[in-house]
Structures are given as C-alpha cells and as structure tokens.
Scaffold this motif. Sequence first.
Motif, mmCIF file in Angstrom:
data_model
loop_
_atom_site.group_PDB
_atom_site.id
_atom_site.type_symbol
_atom_site.label_atom_id
_atom_site.label_comp_id
_atom_site.label_asym_id
_atom_site.label_seq_id
_atom_site.Cartn_x
_atom_site.Cartn_y
_atom_site.Cartn_z
ATOM 1 N N GLY A 81 0.830 -1.199 0.000
ATOM 2 C CA GLY A 81 0.000 0.000 0.000
ATOM 3 C C GLY A 81 0.858 1.240 0.000
ATOM 4 N N TRP A 82 0.361 2.260 -0.629
ATOM 5 C CA TRP A 82 1.149 3.484 -0.765
ATOM 6 C C TRP A 82 0.284 4.692 -0.436
ATOM 7 N N GLY A 83 -0.665 4.513 0.509
ATOM 8 C CA GLY A 83 -1.527 5.621 0.899
ATOM 9 C C GLY A 83 -2.396 6.126 -0.224
ATOM 10 N N GLY A 84 -2.829 5.236 -1.135
ATOM 11 C CA GLY A 84 -3.595 5.659 -2.295
ATOM 12 C C GLY A 84 -2.723 5.590 -3.534
ATOM 13 N N GLY A 106 18.345 12.301 0.661
ATOM 14 C CA GLY A 106 17.748 12.223 -0.664
ATOM 15 C C GLY A 106 16.240 12.308 -0.581
ATOM 16 N N ARG A 107 15.583 11.319 -1.109
ATOM 17 C CA ARG A 107 14.121 11.282 -1.112
ATOM 18 C C ARG A 107 13.577 10.380 -0.009
ATOM 19 N N ARG A 108 14.329 10.232 1.049
ATOM 20 C CA ARG A 108 13.883 9.431 2.179
ATOM 21 C C ARG A 108 13.983 10.227 3.471
ATOM 22 N N VAL A 109 13.025 9.993 4.364
ATOM 23 C CA VAL A 109 13.004 10.648 5.673
ATOM 24 C C VAL A 109 12.781 9.575 6.728
ATOM 25 N N LEU A 110 13.600 9.593 7.752
ATOM 26 C CA LEU A 110 13.451 8.678 8.886
ATOM 27 C C LEU A 110 12.780 9.414 10.033
ATOM 28 N N TYR A 111 11.608 8.935 10.443
ATOM 29 C CA TYR A 111 10.923 9.444 11.630
ATOM 30 C C TYR A 111 11.158 8.460 12.774
ATOM 31 N N SER A 112 11.441 9.000 13.943
ATOM 32 C CA SER A 112 11.626 8.130 15.104
ATOM 33 C C SER A 112 10.725 8.583 16.239
ATOM 34 N N TYR A 113 10.199 7.604 16.937
ATOM 35 C CA TYR A 113 9.450 7.845 18.176
ATOM 36 C C TYR A 113 10.353 7.383 19.307
ATOM 37 N N VAL A 158 9.867 6.955 5.253
ATOM 38 C CA VAL A 158 8.993 7.296 4.135
ATOM 39 C C VAL A 158 9.876 7.712 2.956
ATOM 40 N N ALA A 159 9.411 7.431 1.770
ATOM 41 C CA ALA A 159 10.191 7.718 0.567
ATOM 42 C C ALA A 159 9.287 8.332 -0.492
ATOM 43 N N LYS A 160 9.896 8.999 -1.464
ATOM 44 C CA LYS A 160 9.150 9.698 -2.503
ATOM 45 C C LYS A 160 9.462 9.112 -3.877
ATOM 46 N N ASP A 161 8.386 8.917 -4.653
ATOM 47 C CA ASP A 161 8.482 8.544 -6.064
ATOM 48 C C ASP A 161 9.342 7.308 -6.293
ATOM 49 N N LEU A 162 8.988 6.224 -5.612
ATOM 50 C CA LEU A 162 9.639 4.952 -5.897
ATOM 51 C C LEU A 162 9.014 4.347 -7.159
ATOM 52 N N ARG A 174 5.280 3.693 -7.575
ATOM 53 C CA ARG A 174 4.678 4.214 -6.345
ATOM 54 C C ARG A 174 4.963 5.713 -6.264
ATOM 55 N N PRO A 175 4.122 6.520 -6.919
ATOM 56 C CA PRO A 175 4.363 7.960 -6.935
ATOM 57 C C PRO A 175 4.020 8.618 -5.602
ATOM 58 N N GLY A 176 4.556 9.811 -5.394
ATOM 59 C CA GLY A 176 4.277 10.547 -4.171
ATOM 60 C C GLY A 176 5.028 9.965 -2.988
ATOM 61 N N TRP A 177 4.656 10.428 -1.811
ATOM 62 C CA TRP A 177 5.278 9.970 -0.570
ATOM 63 C C TRP A 177 4.506 8.793 0.019
ATOM 64 N N GLY A 178 5.244 7.813 0.525
ATOM 65 C CA GLY A 178 4.609 6.684 1.190
ATOM 66 C C GLY A 178 5.576 5.985 2.120
#
Length: 281
Positions: free
Chosen positions: A82-85, A120-127, A139-143, A146-150
């Motif tokens: 899934g890619w959030g839509g 690059g086109r990746r972001v690491l979120y940590s809790y 999360v990554a962009k335009d894989l 899989r367009p957009g962020w997911g």
Amino acid sequence: MRTRIVAVLIALVGASVSACGGDPPVPEGLVLKGSAPATPYGGPLRAKTPDTAEDNVQGGGAAVLALECAGKPYQGGGGDDGWGGSDGADSPAAALNALVTDELAGSLPHRGYRVEREQGRRVLYSYDVGGRTRAAVIVAKDLPRRPGWGMEAYAQCDPAEFARRERAGLDIRVWTDRAGRPVPVSRVFSTEGPEHCDWQSVTFLHVGDRQYLRDPGHVLPRELVRSSYAPKTRLPEGATDTGYRDGRRQLWLSADKLNAYVRTGSGVERWPGAVEQIACM
C-alpha cells in the motif's frame, strides 16, 4: 442569517475539497518540532532486514536497524502492499500520518515522532522514549510504480516500551506487573474483538501462547471455549496469581491453566480458555 449562510458555504467548500482528494490535515503533535537527537541514527536508510530478525519484523529493512529496543523488535514491515492511495501522499508527514492512523493505527503511537534523518528522497521518523528509538518509520518519494510519498519500511519495539500516553491509544491493551511496570505484550496483552465479526463485546486475553475470553454476551460458539464466562464465581483451589494487572483487574490462572480468573473490585470473573487460538478474518 448571513453569518449562518457563510458558515454553511465554508463547510460545503471544505467538504468539496476533501471529496476531490488531497491529504487529511496532519494532526498537531504527530511530528515534534526541534532538532534531531544528539546521536541520530547514522546507518543507511535503505537496507535489508538483518538476518537475525524474527519473522514478524521481516520487511522492516533499515527501520529495524534504527531501533533501540530494551528487548527484541516487536514487528516491522514494508510498504509494498500500500502506498496511501494510488498517488501517495503530498508530504513526508502526510505519509507518516496515513500509516499511524490507518494501516497500523492499533500498534504504533499516534504522536511524538521527530525527523531523525533526511537523505535524498527518504526521511526517517523516530518515536523516542528516554532518548532511545522505540519506533522507526522510513517514508520515501516517487519509488518505482509508487508515486508521491509513502511508507517504505517501519519497525517498532514492544508496545510496553512506549510512553503511557501512547500506550493508552493503542488497540492492544498493555498490562502491568504488581509494581505497575508495563509487561511486554510477548508475555501478556488483551484486545477487544473486531466489529466486522460482531465480536466487539468480547475481550481476548493472551498469556504466552494461551488465549482466554471474556464473553459476557456469549457471542462465540460454545465449542470454541473450554467452559463458559462467569461474571461471579470463586477462585478455584490451586489457582495462582500471575502478578499481571490491568487497573483494578488481577489475573489468576487455574492450576491446569485452562481458565483465567480475574479479580476485580467487586468479585471474581471466570474467563474460559480457547480450545484453539480464535481470530476473526
């Protein structure tokens, strides 16, 4: 009257925009403001899941490497399903929000993340709890395809390692020991039954590999349980106190461990054991 008409128009416009697409608003508190941790994760943001990882974290990739659990990683996975839509999300935070409010709403914290690293086109979120990462989402962009962020990968520690506020918002109920310390859900946890099976009145209690059921409405077939739910009973001879607590509830087990007995402020309930693990598909 004019004020009312304007208010209605605003509401209709907002509904129209929502219906035409776009990400839902990112709730306040989902992503904390401020700098990254003093010693942020320095490894790759794209990697294979470690060979030593348990089956339930396969697919977690680099997110598993970013964890700092007190125990073993609890679960993880990738975003291939899934890619959030079809078009993904418009921003990294929106992709994170889609994950914690939809795909994994029951097991991940709903707030308190921070941007630990961007590459690059990746972001690491940590809790983080106590300065240590208990949940990691990449999360990554335009894989490809899989367009957009997911969400590309996520991994988390046992929910017992989350802060109390976040534990309270999970579908999984974390129990405590006699001293009030949270007990890993690998040892004990409970959850309410799913509505799509009309089991929402049932509480499913898991103790190790055993399952017990609080079914006051008797909605489960009788052949699935070893006895029946009893709202008022007595502790049988030989019953032992597990030391597990859920508020005022105290969990006891019969000598043969076929039934659970829960002491409350008003008495004792019998929660029958399941003949086999019960799940709603």
